[in-house]
Design an enzyme around this catalytic site. Structure first.
Site, mmCIF file in Angstrom:
data_model
loop_
_atom_site.group_PDB
_atom_site.id
_atom_site.type_symbol
_atom_site.label_atom_id
_atom_site.label_comp_id
_atom_site.label_asym_id
_atom_site.label_seq_id
_atom_site.Cartn_x
_atom_site.Cartn_y
_atom_site.Cartn_z
ATOM 1 N N GLU A 179 0.007 -1.181 5.550
ATOM 2 C CA GLU A 179 1.030 -0.833 6.548
ATOM 3 C C GLU A 179 0.898 0.630 6.958
ATOM 4 O OE1 GLU A 179 4.859 0.800 7.996
ATOM 5 O OE2 GLU A 179 3.770 1.353 6.198
ATOM 6 N N ASP A 233 0.822 -1.216 0.000
ATOM 7 C CA ASP A 233 0.000 0.000 0.000
ATOM 8 C C ASP A 233 0.852 1.262 0.000
ATOM 9 O OD1 ASP A 233 0.781 -0.658 2.687
ATOM 10 O OD2 ASP A 233 -0.682 0.781 3.449
HETATM 11 ZN ZN LIG Z 1 6.674 1.998 4.231
#
Ligand SMILES: [Zn+2]
Length: 356
Positions: free
Chosen positions: A129, A75
């Site tokens: 994340e 992401d």
């Molecule tokens: Zn990162």
């Protein structure tokens, strides 16, 4: 949609970086990129592939004595007018170039082009994340499929600009509370002012000497900071409570319990309440694959000062470090970019380390 990650893209980590960047994948919107990654890993033949949500795991099963993990998140933070990618001289610009599709490209390139690494390798391409840890793909895998994370050593390909950043500091938030007694300010002598009482809390912060700690050659600088202050009832009331929010960043030789104990000592006489914390991670560079990794990169490790997913591996007993081509100071910036030379260096280094 035809998969843009074609064989001729996969063989070149620079071209692959661009292709990955051009598949938009803001947190919680990673299905398209996870589909493309899963597809090429399954086609590779020498990998066994599993998926959890938009996290894809692929591993070799060569019966080697040691297993290492190469991990990266798929992401990015929200796009900021910086897609699709562009190339200017030696730089690829675009959302996620540094954090961390350049690193993801290295892992994916190796996954499909190195069928017989000297260690067994688990490749982990995970979701979310950049947002709250309840969505973090690594966290979800640790809960649902802990066996996927069995390894002797892990490399997270987060941006370090080609440096090795090992371990990480812990972080703890506490509320330091002072109490008083309310009164009308016209008769202030009948009250006890909790905001005035906070003066002593601030003085202790001002005179605090944070430690500098060296572990396995990595130097960690601790920090203790007031990050918030609140108190007051009304313009004519002596306040009965004041809260100073304090953040301690602590070296990984302290546990969370020891960090809390330390804060209770620093603020002795005050009410100290821990509101949030995350443990640090020791560098853990003495495992054989870690030592060989250091030799392949050929530079001394440095301490990671922020908190990263390295600590999640440490919590599972797996020594881990960060090593990636991106410049960490460009992460999340509109002019985010990655150097083509750093991608090529990273690919060569990882190949040197993992090739049989
Ligand atoms: Zn990162």
């Amino acid at each position: 949609m035809a998969n843009p990650l074609t064989p001729d893209v996969l063989v070149d980590p620079v071209v692959l970086t661009r292709a990955l960047v051009d598949i938009e994948s803001v947190s919680r919107d990673e299905k398209a990129i996870a589909d493309c990654v899963e597809d090429v890993l399954r086609k590779a033949g020498h990998l066994s592939v599993r998926r959890l949500g938009n996290t894809v795991m692929a591993r070799t099963r060569l019966g080697r004595g040691q297993r290492v993990i190469l991990a990266g998140h798929l992401d990015t933070v929200p796009v900021n007018g910086n897609l699709p990618s562009t190339v200017v001289d030696d730089l690829i610009y675009g959302c996620g170039t540094a954090d961390m599709k350049g690193g993801v490209a290295l892992a994916l390139h190796l996954a499909v082009t190195l069928p017989d690494p000297q260690y067994d390798v688990t490749y982990l391409f995970y979701e979310s994340e950049e947002i709250d840890s309840e969505f973090n793909g690594l966290n979800l895998v640790a809960e649902e499929h802990p066996k996927w994370l069995r390894a002797d050593f892990a490399v997270l390909l987060e941006p370090t600009f080609g440096a090795i950043e090992a371990g990480c500091q812990g972080t703890m938030q506490v509320d330091v509370r002072t109490r008083g007694r309310r009164a009308h300010t016209a008769r202030a002598w009948r009250g006890v002012n909790a905001i005035h009482g906070a003066g002593e809390v601030l003085r202790r912060l001002e005179t605090y000497h944070p430690r500098t700690v060296t572990i396995d050659g990595c130097t960690y600088r601790e920090g203790l900071s007031a990050v918030r202050i609140s108190g007051g009832v009304a313009g004519n009331v002596v306040p009965d409570e004041c809260v100073v929010g304090v953040n301690l960043r602590f070296a990984p030789d302290r546990s969370e319990a020891q960090a809390a104990e330390h804060l209770r000592e620093v603020f002795q006489g005050f009410d100290v309440e821990v509101t949030d914390s995350a443990p640090g991670a020791l560098p853990g560079l003495d495992a054989a694959p870690a030592r060989e990794f250091l030799a392949a990169v050929g530079i001394e490790p440095a301490a990671k000062l922020g908190w990263t997913d390295v600590a999640r591996f440490a919590a599972l007993g797996i020594p881990a470090l960060n090593y990636g081509p991106g410049d960490p100071s460009l992460a999340h910036a509109a002019d985010e970019h990655v150097e083509i030379g750093k991608i090529r260096d990273g690919a060569a280094t990882l190949y040197r380390w993992l090739a049989p």
